[in-house]
Design a protein around this motif. Structure first.
Motif, PDB file in Angstrom:
ATOM      1  N   ARG A  85      24.701 -19.732 -40.225  1.00 22.91           N
ATOM      2  CA  ARG A  85      23.587 -20.353 -41.078  1.00 22.91           C
ATOM      3  C   ARG A  85      22.477 -19.740 -40.869  1.00 22.91           C
ATOM      4  N   ASN A  86      21.717 -20.050 -42.119  1.00 22.45           N
ATOM      5  CA  ASN A  86      20.317 -19.634 -42.145  1.00 22.45           C
ATOM      6  C   ASN A  86      19.897 -18.441 -41.398  1.00 22.45           C
ATOM      7  N   GLN A  87      20.785 -17.210 -41.955  1.00 21.86           N
ATOM      8  CA  GLN A  87      20.642 -15.549 -41.809  1.00 21.86           C
ATOM      9  C   GLN A  87      20.615 -14.649 -42.717  1.00 21.86           C
ATOM     10  N   GLY A  88      20.416 -15.089 -43.729  1.00 18.07           N
ATOM     11  CA  GLY A  88      20.418 -14.642 -45.630  1.00 18.07           C
ATOM     12  C   GLY A  88      22.136 -14.634 -46.391  1.00 18.07           C
ATOM     13  N   LEU A  89      22.890 -15.097 -45.176  1.00 17.18           N
ATOM     14  CA  LEU A  89      24.431 -15.109 -45.675  1.00 17.18           C
ATOM     15  C   LEU A  89      24.455 -15.360 -47.054  1.00 17.18           C
ATOM     16  N   ALA A  90      24.114 -16.021 -47.837  1.00 14.33           N
ATOM     17  CA  ALA A  90      24.491 -17.123 -47.961  1.00 14.33           C
ATOM     18  C   ALA A  90      24.298 -16.492 -49.844  1.00 14.33           C
ATOM     19  N   LYS A  91      23.171 -16.128 -49.734  1.00  9.40           N
ATOM     20  CA  LYS A  91      22.697 -14.888 -50.480  1.00  9.40           C
ATOM     21  C   LYS A  91      23.534 -13.630 -50.836  1.00  9.40           C
ATOM     22  N   ASP A  92      23.814 -12.928 -49.912  1.00  8.89           N
ATOM     23  CA  ASP A  92      25.100 -11.808 -49.729  1.00  8.89           C
ATOM     24  C   ASP A  92      25.813 -11.638 -50.400  1.00  8.89           C
ATOM     25  N   ILE A  93      26.415 -12.947 -49.884  1.00  8.63           N
ATOM     26  CA  ILE A  93      28.085 -13.338 -50.897  1.00  8.63           C
ATOM     27  C   ILE A  93      27.480 -13.182 -51.999  1.00  8.63           C
ATOM     28  N   LYS A  94      26.719 -14.230 -52.570  1.00  4.91           N
ATOM     29  CA  LYS A  94      26.686 -14.981 -53.762  1.00  4.91           C
ATOM     30  C   LYS A  94      26.575 -13.177 -54.660  1.00  4.91           C
ATOM     31  N   ASN A  95      25.485 -12.245 -54.610  1.00  5.79           N
ATOM     32  CA  ASN A  95      25.328 -10.507 -54.485  1.00  5.79           C
ATOM     33  C   ASN A  95      26.888 -10.271 -54.895  1.00  5.79           C
ATOM     34  N   VAL A  96      27.671 -10.664 -53.814  1.00  2.00           N
ATOM     35  CA  VAL A  96      29.132  -9.259 -54.178  1.00  2.00           C
ATOM     36  C   VAL A  96      30.166  -9.682 -55.093  1.00  2.00           C
ATOM     37  N   ILE A  97      30.019 -11.770 -54.670  1.00  2.00           N
ATOM     38  CA  ILE A  97      30.372 -12.407 -56.151  1.00  2.00           C
ATOM     39  C   ILE A  97      30.740 -11.973 -57.660  1.00  2.00           C
ATOM     40  N   PHE A  98      28.836 -12.135 -57.345  1.00  2.00           N
ATOM     41  CA  PHE A  98      28.466 -11.692 -58.902  1.00  2.00           C
ATOM     42  C   PHE A  98      28.425 -10.507 -59.911  1.00  2.00           C
ATOM     43  N   ASP A  99      28.649 -10.058 -58.864  1.00  2.00           N
ATOM     44  CA  ASP A  99      28.823  -8.435 -59.073  1.00  2.00           C
ATOM     45  C   ASP A  99      30.654  -8.151 -59.414  1.00  2.00           C
ATOM     46  N   HIS A 100      30.975  -8.680 -58.447  1.00  2.00           N
ATOM     47  CA  HIS A 100      32.628  -8.099 -58.810  1.00  2.00           C
ATOM     48  C   HIS A 100      32.788  -9.081 -60.095  1.00  2.00           C
ATOM     49  N   SER A 101      32.247 -10.563 -60.416  1.00  2.00           N
ATOM     50  CA  SER A 101      32.542 -10.836 -61.766  1.00  2.00           C
ATOM     51  C   SER A 101      32.189 -10.864 -63.270  1.00  2.00           C
ATOM     52  N   ARG A 102      31.049  -9.570 -62.827  1.00  2.36           N
ATOM     53  CA  ARG A 102      30.666  -8.663 -63.554  1.00  2.36           C
ATOM     54  C   ARG A 102      31.842  -7.811 -63.873  1.00  2.36           C
ATOM     55  N   LYS A 103      32.186  -7.176 -63.049  1.00  4.11           N
ATOM     56  CA  LYS A 103      33.350  -5.182 -63.044  1.00  4.11           C
ATOM     57  C   LYS A 103      34.343  -6.419 -63.682  1.00  4.11           C
ATOM     58  N   LYS A 104      34.630  -7.778 -62.845  1.00  9.88           N
ATOM     59  CA  LYS A 104      36.255  -8.037 -64.362  1.00  9.88           C
ATOM     60  C   LYS A 104      35.789  -8.466 -65.032  1.00  9.88           C
ATOM     61  N   TYR A 105      35.013  -9.327 -65.511  1.00  7.59           N
ATOM     62  CA  TYR A 105      34.698 -10.273 -66.600  1.00  7.59           C
ATOM     63  C   TYR A 105      33.403  -9.565 -67.471  1.00  7.59           C
ATOM     64  N   PRO A 106      33.305  -8.580 -67.807  1.00  5.34           N
ATOM     65  CA  PRO A 106      31.984  -8.044 -67.984  1.00  5.34           C
ATOM     66  C   PRO A 106      31.247  -8.563 -69.338  1.00  5.34           C
ATOM     67  N   ASP A 107      32.942  -8.927 -70.205  1.00  7.48           N
ATOM     68  CA  ASP A 107      31.985 -10.137 -71.670  1.00  7.48           C
ATOM     69  C   ASP A 107      31.606 -11.625 -71.140  1.00  7.48           C
ATOM     70  N   ALA A 108      32.113 -12.255 -69.922  1.00  7.35           N
ATOM     71  CA  ALA A 108      32.297 -13.251 -69.658  1.00  7.35           C
ATOM     72  C   ALA A 108      31.068 -13.830 -69.490  1.00  7.35           C
ATOM     73  N   LYS A 109      30.262 -15.054 -70.053  1.00  8.96           N
ATOM     74  CA  LYS A 109      29.592 -16.205 -69.299  1.00  8.96           C
ATOM     75  C   LYS A 109      29.764 -16.498 -68.167  1.00  8.96           C
ATOM     76  N   ILE A 110      28.494 -16.833 -67.141  1.00 13.31           N
ATOM     77  CA  ILE A 110      28.857 -17.000 -65.178  1.00 13.31           C
ATOM     78  C   ILE A 110      28.120 -18.377 -65.995  1.00 13.31           C
ATOM     79  N   PHE A 111      28.923 -19.049 -65.079  1.00 11.27           N
ATOM     80  CA  PHE A 111      27.763 -20.686 -64.629  1.00 11.27           C
ATOM     81  C   PHE A 111      28.133 -20.856 -64.146  1.00 11.27           C
TER      82      PHE A 111
END
Length: 209
Positions: A85-111
């Protein structure tokens, strides 16, 4: 540090993932819905999760939920092991899962719904906006999953209008419209700037003559 799309080869980490999520909820005093190792493994096998590893040591995790026939997607269970923790890892993980979600479900609303200010900031930087719960999925399976949260009674007493969590939404259609509007405004500004410059140069030439 490696952040990977999880698969069945990562099933051995399911137990520590569940334990880390539960311990984090206890420390923060928040009501994160409980998940079983079998549930986490299912997400991995479907390619709906990302895992962060430092060599072979578990560092972080997040998974994808889908609702209303894939019209809504949630990036849930974001967790970072205390050692990382406190190394910016949460943000990096969130970026990866967000990009993966956008590619896999391009028309979905993400909440997402969260009580954590740090996660709210990460979501906002990705383009999420705070919304009322009425703008989230009406899929009963989603709301049923909230029943293990200690704050569930607030939802029931307010008819799903209020909770200690904050609802945030990324709407790809709205983003497209906003982008087109910005592009139109940029083109209009550029055209007006060119006209103004042309008139200025014309005036300068006339003054020289």
């Amino acid at each position: 540090m490696k952040i990977l799309i999880a698969n069945k080869s990562h099933a051995s980490y399911a137990e520590i993932i569940c334990n880390t999520i539960e311990e984090s909820a206890k420390v923060r005093g928040t009501g994160i819905a409980r998940r079983t190792p079998e549930y986490i493994i299912n997400k991995m096998e479907k390619g709906n999760a990302v895992i962060a590893l430092k060599e072979e040591k578990f560092a972080g995790f997040c998974y994808i939920e889908t609702w209303s026939h894939d019209k809504y997607v949630a990036n849930s269970g974001l967790i970072v092991h205390p050692d990382f923790r406190n190394q910016g890892l949460a943000k990096d993980i969130k970026n990866v899962i967000f990009d993966h979600s956008r590619k896999k479900y391009p028309d979905a609303k993400i909440f997402g719904i969260t009580t954590g200010l740090a996660v709210m900031k990460i979501n906002y930087d990705l383009g999420y906006q705070p919304v009322t719960f009425s703008e989230l999925t009406d899929d009963e399976a989603f709301w049923k999953g909230c029943q293990t949260c200690k704050n569930y009674d607030i939802l029931t007493r307010t008819e799903r209008k209020m909770c200690l969590c904050t609802g945030m939404l990324y709407d790809p259609e709205k983003k497209k419209k906003d982008r087109k509007k910005r592009e139109l405004n940029d083109k209009t500004f550029t055209r007006l700037k060119n006209i103004k410059q042309s008139l200025f140069y014309k005036k300068e030439r006339n003054n020289l003559d």
